[in-house]
Design an enzyme around this catalytic site. Structure first.
Site, PDB file in Angstrom:
ATOM      1  N   GLU A  60       8.877  16.002  60.386  1.00 43.86           N
ATOM      2  CA  GLU A  60       9.109  17.022  59.364  1.00 43.86           C
ATOM      3  C   GLU A  60       8.134  18.185  59.505  1.00 43.86           C
ATOM      4  O   GLU A  60       8.499  19.346  59.289  1.00 43.86           O
ATOM      5  CB  GLU A  60       9.007  16.404  57.965  1.00 43.86           C
ATOM      6  CG  GLU A  60      10.197  15.571  57.552  1.00 43.86           C
ATOM      7  CD  GLU A  60      10.200  14.181  58.170  1.00 43.86           C
ATOM      8  OE1 GLU A  60       9.199  13.820  58.833  1.00 43.86           O
ATOM      9  OE2 GLU A  60      11.189  13.452  57.993  1.00 43.86           O
ATOM     10  N   HIS A 129      12.935   7.451  48.494  1.00 43.34           N
ATOM     11  CA  HIS A 129      14.132   8.229  48.844  1.00 43.34           C
ATOM     12  C   HIS A 129      14.831   8.790  47.611  1.00 43.34           C
ATOM     13  O   HIS A 129      15.988   9.207  47.703  1.00 43.34           O
ATOM     14  CB  HIS A 129      15.142   7.354  49.601  1.00 43.34           C
ATOM     15  CG  HIS A 129      14.632   6.767  50.867  1.00 43.34           C
ATOM     16  ND1 HIS A 129      13.805   5.676  50.898  1.00 43.34           N
ATOM     17  CD2 HIS A 129      14.836   7.115  52.160  1.00 43.34           C
ATOM     18  CE1 HIS A 129      13.525   5.363  52.154  1.00 43.34           C
ATOM     19  NE2 HIS A 129      14.126   6.227  52.945  1.00 43.34           N
TER      20      HIS A 129
END
Length: 321
Positions: A60, A129
């Site tokens: 990321e 998540h």
């Protein structure tokens, strides 16, 4: 009008912007191979090639850093983070570099990029998540924060975000990816940033929300209507800049405000909206948000965490009593 899902509408918006402007491109994990977790990039690599739909390593920080640099160099990248939770690995690139560049270069540099960071509960995908950290980014000077609630808005707001000359944190709700809605494919205009939508008119109280909670708030308004109470529901759409004019006008007319969000209530953006309205209008305000706990993996416990329509209606009844 064409019926499509929230995810398909975002794909359409990106496709239209890539066709309109050759400087628009996207990068992230498995965009070409997988087409995005909900098909938001399906077949776009075949249409535009691997130099404009770019598959990256699982990093990321690398994705965000490359996007910030490419935006400074004059392109308009869309950085796919898959989960807002794991985008935290890249926060320094966005917050310390992308958000500050325009100011620190005296307006001579701009960062026209979109960081797509899906938020929210999708059903049993647990604590790493399921988070909704939108307030973190609304707190950061230099960032625009967008939270679409419908398929039409997911197309129109993404188009506006891609055209924005400042970095946009674009937070789709994962639980809405399969949501169906009508989209006018003949209307190519973006939905303007910073403009809220009045989802339902009412006269007794104003309920402000965003993302998946907008639909839940509308359900609550239906429950209240059955008991003779009239709630106005406003979808904020953009958290920063947020549409103070629409919210203030509604709260001034109804005389009460309730802000509802899925994110943790402590430190949530609902506190900012409620405080601004209370300080400006002096009307009663309240907030509903998640408990300050990790989102449970257990479906029954996850359901208990959610802010349901019945709870919103109950809080409104307390305020109207």
């Amino acid at each position: 009008m064409t019926e499509m899902t929230y995810a398909q509408a975002a794909r359409l918006g990106l496709q239209e912007e890539m066709a309109r402007d050759p400087k628009v491109w996207a990068l992230g994990e498995d965009l070409g191979y997988e087409g995005g977790m909900a098909g938001q990039y399906s077949d776009l690599q075949a249409e535009f090639g691997p130099n404009r739909i770019v598959d990256t390593p699982i990093s990321e920080n690398t994705i965000m850093g490359a996007a910030v640099g490419a935006a400074l160099a004059g392109t308009r990248p869309v950085a796919e983070m898959r989960f807002s939770d794991f985008a935290m690995c890249s926060v320094s690139e966005l917050v310390n570099q992308g958000a500050k560049a325009r100011y620190m270069f005296g307006g001579q540099a701009r960062v026209p990029m979109v960081a797509r960071m899906p938020i929210g509960i999708r059903g049993g995908i647990a604590a790493q998540h399921s988070q909704s950290p939108e307030a973190w980014y609304a707190h950061t000077p230099g960032l625009v924060v967008v939270t679409p609630a419908t398929p039409a808005d997911n197309r129109g707001l993404l188009k506006a975000s891609i055209r924005c000359d400042d970095p946009v944190v674009y937070m789709e709700h994962k639980g809405l990816w399969g949501m169906l809605g009508e989209v006018d494919e003949n209307d190519q205009e973006p939905v303007p940033l910073g403009v809220a939508a009045t989802v339902r008119a009412g006269s007794d109280i104003t309920i402000v929300s965003w993302a998946a909670q907008v639909g839940v708030a509308a359900e609550a308004a239906d429950l209240l209507a059955a008991d003779g109470m009239s709630a106005e529901v406003i979808d904020l759409r953009t958290l920063y800049p947020w549409d103070r004019e629409t919210v203030m006008a509604s709260a001034a007319r109804t005389g009460r405000l309730l802000v509802v969000h899925e994110a943790v209530r402590v430190g949530g953006f609902g506190g900012e909206v409620a405080a601004e309205v209370a300080e400006t209008l002096g009307v009663p305000v309240a907030r509903l948000g998640g408990e300050r706990i990790p989102i449970p993996f257990s479906i029954p416990l996850e359901e208990a965490y959610k802010i349901k329509a019945e709870r919103i209606a109950g809080r409104v009844k307390e305020m109207l009593a």
